[in-house]
Design an enzyme around this catalytic site. Sequence first.
Site, PDB file in Angstrom:
ATOM      1  CG  HIS A  36      -1.984  -1.136   1.236  1.00 35.66           C
ATOM      2  ND1 HIS A  36      -1.682  -2.140   2.320  1.00 35.66           N
ATOM      3  CD2 HIS A  36      -3.056  -1.548   0.664  1.00 35.66           C
ATOM      4  CE1 HIS A  36      -2.718  -3.180   2.140  1.00 35.66           C
ATOM      5  NE2 HIS A  36      -3.465  -2.448   1.117  1.00 35.66           N
ATOM      6  N   GLY A 148      -2.544  -1.782  -7.320  1.00 35.84           N
ATOM      7  CA  GLY A 148      -1.253  -2.741  -7.322  1.00 35.84           C
ATOM      8  C   GLY A 148      -1.224  -3.891  -8.276  1.00 35.84           C
TER       9      GLY A 148
HETATM   10  P1  AMP Z   1      -6.231  -4.371  -0.423  1.00 35.38           P
HETATM   11  O1  AMP Z   1      -6.026  -3.540   0.670  1.00 35.38           O
HETATM   12  O2  AMP Z   1      -5.757  -5.637  -0.470  1.00 35.38           O
HETATM   13  O3  AMP Z   1      -7.492  -4.205  -1.083  1.00 35.38           O
HETATM   14  O4  AMP Z   1      -5.452  -3.548  -1.806  1.00 35.38           O
HETATM   15  C1  AMP Z   1      -5.392  -2.306  -1.964  1.00 35.38           C
HETATM   16  C2  AMP Z   1      -4.596  -1.796  -2.962  1.00 35.38           C
HETATM   17  O5  AMP Z   1      -3.026  -2.100  -2.764  1.00 35.38           O
HETATM   18  C3  AMP Z   1      -4.991  -2.542  -4.269  1.00 35.38           C
HETATM   19  O6  AMP Z   1      -4.820  -1.862  -5.579  1.00 35.38           O
HETATM   20  C4  AMP Z   1      -3.736  -3.615  -4.249  1.00 35.38           C
HETATM   21  O7  AMP Z   1      -3.670  -4.229  -5.734  1.00 35.38           O
HETATM   22  C5  AMP Z   1      -2.787  -2.923  -3.937  1.00 35.38           C
HETATM   23  N1  AMP Z   1      -1.941  -4.050  -3.072  1.00 35.38           N
HETATM   24  C6  AMP Z   1      -1.886  -4.801  -2.101  1.00 35.38           C
HETATM   25  N2  AMP Z   1      -0.974  -5.679  -2.221  1.00 35.38           N
HETATM   26  C7  AMP Z   1       0.015  -5.173  -2.971  1.00 35.38           C
HETATM   27  C8  AMP Z   1       1.443  -5.494  -3.008  1.00 35.38           C
HETATM   28  N3  AMP Z   1       2.142  -6.297  -2.465  1.00 35.38           N
HETATM   29  N4  AMP Z   1       2.395  -4.544  -3.851  1.00 35.38           N
HETATM   30  C9  AMP Z   1       1.325  -3.596  -4.553  1.00 35.38           C
HETATM   31  N5  AMP Z   1       0.055  -3.370  -4.329  1.00 35.38           N
HETATM   32  C10 AMP Z   1      -0.412  -3.883  -3.508  1.00 35.38           C
END
Ligand code: AMP
Length: 280
Positions: A36, A148
């Site tokens: 994030h 991400g």
């Molecule tokens: P989430 O909180 O899991 O819904 O993720 C929120 C955002 O963070 C989304 O755009 C995900 O793709 C991104 N994200 C989660 N994990 C990663 C990671 N390891 N690397 C890059 N972006 C990430």
Amino acid sequence: MSTTVARTRTDLLHALAGRVGRTGVVLTMGALHEGHTSLMRRARRDCDTVVVTVFVNPLQFGPAEDLARYPRTLDVDLALCASEEVDVVFAPAVEEVYPDGEPRITVDPGPIADQLEGASRPGHFRGVLTVVCKLLHLVHGAEVTYFGEKDYQQIALVRRMIHDLEIGVDVVVVPTAREPDGLAKSSRNRYLSADERQAAVALFRALRTAAESPDDPLAAARKVLDAESGVEIDYVELRAPDLGPAPTTGEGRLLVAARVGTTRLIDNAAVHITTPLSDH
Ligand code: AMP
């Protein structure tokens, strides 16, 4: 400058009033980690105003999924956002986003949403796209949003929705942040026991081996995953970069989902295919 925390739509409107220049938004479910922060840093570099949303969206969880146990760490998340110089954190309650309960009208994510993640998680992308659409509207005037690469199918669907529904927000894709051994950072990694944590790196090893095996990347990835007894494959698929059918030669995308103990993990990587695929 300090970070403003908005818990309601009205707070958010006030927090955004009077801003000038480019506004970027990073949508998250909290339990923030370096994946994030890489999105936030990119937004901070590109934008005058950076908004982070923290919202665990019930609509994208199936009845048998981990909504109740999904980690919620708002105080730590707010401190992290402050240290990344985020201007506004929008952390609404469920009733603030869905004041009338479950919405009667939702975004139909189309055919790609029934495949890969969608095949294992029916209704997931309907929930994702509906909340992304709502949040992009609630953050009035956002010009760009950051996603991400770890959630590869999500990006394809969000882009498609923004295009098809004329939402008018640019999507910037940020590479997957990984642990030193290659495991993709994820809010769900904290569920892994020490043994499971060791087994989980097989997802990354499978992708790396596939990238090094252009003659048959899919078989190479399967072999690595099959050899790891702690990993139960949900799917491992080779596709075109746009998630259409895999080409016989050229660029492809390998996507994997697997259960490690009770935790479901996903990852993906670009692969190059140099010879015609055998019949898998
Ligand atoms: P989430 O909180 O899991 O819904 O993720 C929120 C955002 O963070 C989304 O755009 C995900 O793709 C991104 N994200 C989660 N994990 C990663 C990671 N390891 N690397 C890059 N972006 C990430």
